[in-house]
Design a protein around this motif. Structure first.
Motif, PDB file in Angstrom:
ATOM      1  N   VAL A  30       0.743  -1.183  -0.026  1.00 53.88           N
ATOM      2  CA  VAL A  30      -0.125  -0.017   0.151  1.00 53.88           C
ATOM      3  C   VAL A  30       0.740   1.357   0.067  1.00 53.88           C
ATOM      4  CG1 VAL A  30      -1.678   1.304   1.231  1.00 53.88           C
ATOM      5  CG2 VAL A  30      -2.059  -1.164   1.164  1.00 53.88           C
ATOM      6  N   LEU A  84      -8.092  -4.430  -0.318  1.00 56.98           N
ATOM      7  CA  LEU A  84      -7.933  -4.452   0.908  1.00 56.98           C
ATOM      8  C   LEU A  84      -8.004  -3.386   1.889  1.00 56.98           C
ATOM      9  CD1 LEU A  84      -5.388  -7.442   0.479  1.00 56.98           C
ATOM     10  CD2 LEU A  84      -7.993  -7.723   1.024  1.00 56.98           C
ATOM     11  N   VAL A  85      -7.281  -2.527   1.165  1.00 52.78           N
ATOM     12  CA  VAL A  85      -7.088  -1.064   1.767  1.00 52.78           C
ATOM     13  C   VAL A  85      -7.214  -0.014   0.406  1.00 52.78           C
ATOM     14  CG1 VAL A  85      -5.705   0.454   2.856  1.00 52.78           C
ATOM     15  CG2 VAL A  85      -5.307  -1.765   3.432  1.00 52.78           C
ATOM     16  N   GLY A  86      -8.554   0.424   0.394  1.00 50.91           N
ATOM     17  CA  GLY A  86      -8.696   1.395  -0.616  1.00 50.91           C
ATOM     18  C   GLY A  86     -10.150   1.526  -0.875  1.00 50.91           C
ATOM     19  N   VAL A  87     -10.629   2.357  -1.521  1.00 50.74           N
ATOM     20  CA  VAL A  87     -11.972   2.472  -2.072  1.00 50.74           C
ATOM     21  C   VAL A  87     -12.604   1.323  -2.664  1.00 50.74           C
ATOM     22  CG1 VAL A  87     -13.615   3.866  -3.405  1.00 50.74           C
ATOM     23  CG2 VAL A  87     -11.549   5.238  -2.143  1.00 50.74           C
ATOM     24  N   ARG A 119     -12.429  -1.695  -1.749  1.00 54.12           N
ATOM     25  CA  ARG A 119     -12.882  -2.494  -0.622  1.00 54.12           C
ATOM     26  C   ARG A 119     -14.499  -2.232  -0.328  1.00 54.12           C
ATOM     27  NH1 ARG A 119     -10.222  -5.027   3.912  1.00 54.12           N
ATOM     28  NH2 ARG A 119     -11.778  -5.692   5.298  1.00 54.12           N
TER      29      ARG A 119
END
Lengths: 524, 162
Positions: B20, B152-155, B157
């Motif tokens: 990330v 997983l980490v982000g919009v 998701r």
């Protein structure tokens, strides 16, 4: 990782934890925006401080081509001397030989960056007709006539009338079908033709150097002034945007007190040293040698070398002084308005081209302007291509003027001391730069821009189009004829250029310093 | 592309954090490069493309020769950089953004490749032999494309799980 897979399989509704992970990186954008604005503000403040301090805000680049509508009668043009330069000048008026069109379209097809033909076709329609051609070499005379017939031209509704061919310029000047003449002959013919043209009431575009001798400068100046014809000297570099910008930089005193100007010529090819091609069609039948050497001080037997490579002999020109010092002097005189120097010293020799020429191929001139507290140094070699540029040196800054303009602050400048110490002026970057073609002036440039400027490498095809300086110079002349105004490179300017160049030539030939007597108006 | 990325197991823990981080850093770089060009009214890719060498030089040079093509390329370049930059930072359509970014960088690389015997008037800030920072960023973007983190980490998701 297996845990992660399990968690993705469950697909829960968006909870707080999900939202946090989904938007985890959004704050980065906030930091970015804050930093971006900080940097923009810093650059803006720094730029504004320099811009307002130096008064750069009102330096404007005029568009290279302000196109007025072509009104009035079609003007009729005669060309005297249809050699290499003559061809270019006539193209500047809108007439190209079919072979040139063919060669340039072939080059454009092979290399899409070659835009010579496109630039020609996009030239402004000057509403001119090529009615008369004069040359002492039959092949070129015929080519001139063929050029007048060529339909491919930026001129709309171009006349299909064939230009009349003349062996002798006197006959051309008598023609009622000619309003104006371009004189692009060797220098020894400049004065006789220009004087006769002025007396015949024809407007004159005369190639540089204005004359071959000092005496002829006075004669041409008097003839032009008495006749009132519109006269333009062929320093097309007067149209260069960079010169106009440099002029403003000097006017705003950004450089401080200027004490030294250095200008140079470095060329390293036979063509650059006037060893020009001798066409295979040239012989005693096709070349009028007697007429060619009529005004030359020494008469010699038939020589194709002298006919086609005339710049190598003082009988027909003045070598580097008339060919290239004249351009350099014209540029500096345009930017600094120096006028005629008080003294001139010159030296040099024939150090590389031992081919029978009598003009030097390495040549240095020092022109002194004690009233301006300034020396102008010119240094030239025809046997080395190292780029030395044209540099104007002031106490507070140095300006290099070529296709671009680059101004760098002096490390020891009193005026800029505070700004240098405060970091507002970064000595590793130019204080000011103008990039040809970019149509913009930028106070603080990046290292990349600096490099582009120094190389003269800058393409832009979005704002402003690529224009040929020769076309602009011809246009300035023709516009001046129509509007009855004084063109950019007028006779007074030609007088100063001629005297300065002849002072250099005389200093070289006499082996001593020469002086301009402003009372007697003679070189002594 | 999606098939290929599915075969790889999803990163987790420190691996995920670092990927990330890499995504955000590259996104930051893209976004700033785009905004700088947008803010400079005189910016054009012309000089860069005109100097092009290598097998694609003909294509790049023909773009410079055509004012309309150049205008389109400049527009796409500026807005492409900004869009990809934003997408990478936010984790929005992460895989597509990574591939698009890799493609754009590959074009830069191919336009002026640091091959033996190729010289450019624009000085580079380092010394390169075949591998330059463009090529490394290209490879990094491919890594991000095949180890997607935006779901997983982000919009993504939020979009793909809703």
């Amino acid at each position: 990782m297996s845990k992660k897979n399990k968690s993705t399989e469950k697909k829960p509704a968006i909870g707080r934890r999900e939202l946090l992970k989904g938007l985890a990186t959004v704050p980065v954008l906030g930091v970015f925006a804050y930093q971006y604005l900080q940097k923009q503000n810093f650059k803006k403040r720094k730029k504004q401080q320099i811009v307002s301090e130096l008064g750069l805000d009102d330096i404007k680049v005029d568009p290279p081509c302000v196109i007025p509508s072509r009104s009035g009668d079609r003007l009729r043009l005669g060309i005297i001397g249809y050699g290499g330069r003559g061809r270019h000048l006539v193209r500047g008026a809108g007439f190209a030989h079919p072979d040139w069109i063919k060669a340039k379209s072939k080059q454009a097809a092979e290399n899409s960056l070659n835009r010579e033909l496109q630039t020609f076709m996009e030239q402004e329609d000057l509403n001119v007709e090529l009615t008369a051609v004069c040359d002492l070499f039959e092949t070129r005379l015929n080519q001139g006539v063929e050029t007048s017939e060529n339909e491919v031209s930026p001129i709309k509704n171009k006349s299909s009338r064939k230009a009349k061919a003349y062996r002798y310029y006197q006959d051309l000047l008598e023609s009622k079908d000619v309003d104006m003449v371009i004189i692009a002959t060797p220098d020894h013919w400049h004065a006789p033709i220009a004087i006769n043209a002025a007396q015949a009431g024809k407007h004159i575009y005369l190639e540089k150097c204005i004359t071959r001798t000092e005496e002829e400068v006075y004669q041409v100046t008097d003839a032009v002034k008495e006749s009132g014809v519109v006269f333009q000297l062929g320093h097309q570099n007067h149209q260069s945007e960079s010169h106009l910008i440099a002029q403003q930089v000097v006017k705003k005193n950004i450089l401080g007190k200027i004490t030294l100007v250095e200008t140079t010529t470095n060329r390293n090819s036979p063509g650059g040293a006037w060893v020009w091609n001798i066409p295979k069609e040239a012989n005693r039948q096709t070349v009028d040698w007697q007429q060619f050497q009529l005004p030359a001080p020494h008469k010699v037997p038939f020589s194709l070398e002298r006919f086609f490579r005339w710049r190598c002999w003082f009988d027909y020109g003045t070598g580097l002084a008339g060919d290239l010092l004249s351009h350099e002097f014209a540029a500096i005189n345009q930017i600094l308005q120096l006028g005629i120097p008080k003294t001139a010293a010159a030296s040099g020799g024939i150090y590389h081209y031992k081919d029978g020429r009598d003009v030097p191929d390495v040549f240095h001139v020092v022109l002194e302007y004690p009233e301006r507290n300034l020396s102008l140094v010119y240094s030239a070699t025809l046997a080395n291509g190292n780029w030395r540029g044209r540099v104007i040196m002031g106490q507070d800054a140095t300006m290099e003027v070529g296709e671009d303009v680059l101004v760098s602050a002096e490390m020891e400048s009193e005026r800029y001391r505070n700004k240098i110490e405060n970091g507002i002026i970064d000595l590793s970057l130019p204080l000011f730069s103008y990039k040809a073609g970019a149509q913009g002036v930028d106070a603080v440039t990046s290292a990349t821009e600096k490099y582009f400027s120094s190389k003269g490498l800058f393409y832009t095809y979005r704002q402003g189009k690529c224009v040929d300086a020769t076309h602009l110079h011809i246009k300035d002349w023709i516009d001046s004829i129509r509007a009855r105004k004084t063109p950019m490179c007028h006779i007074d300017f030609g007088f100063e250029e001629g005297i300065a160049c002849h002072m250099a030539t005389q200093a070289y030939l006499k082996g001593r310093k020469v002086e301009w007597d402003p009372v007697k108006k003679r070189i002594v | 592309m999606v098939e290929a990325s599915k075969k790889l197991s999803a990163p987790s823990g420190m691996q995920l954090s670092l990927l990330v981080l890499l995504r955000v850093l590259i996104g930051w770089h893209f976004l700033y490069e785009g905004l700088v060009k947008l803010a400079n009214p005189y910016w054009t890719s012309a000089a860069y493309l005109a100097e092009s060498q290598g097998i694609f030089a003909g294509i790049f040079k023909s773009i410079v020769a055509n004012p309309l093509a150049l205008q389109i390329v400049d527009f796409l370049n500026i807005w492409g950089l900004i869009a990809i930059g934003l997408a990478l930072i936010l984790g929005f359509l992460g895989t597509i953004a990574s591939f698009a970014g890799a493609f754009l960088i590959l074009l830069y690389y191919l336009a002026n490749p640091p091959f033996i015997g190729f010289t450019y008037s624009m000085p580079s800030e380092g010394s390169y032999l075949i591998v330059n920072k463009n090529l490394i960023e290209f490879a990094a973007l491919l890594v991000l494309a095949f180890y997607p983190t935006s779901k997983l980490v982000g919009v993504d998701r939020l979009i793909f799980k809703a």
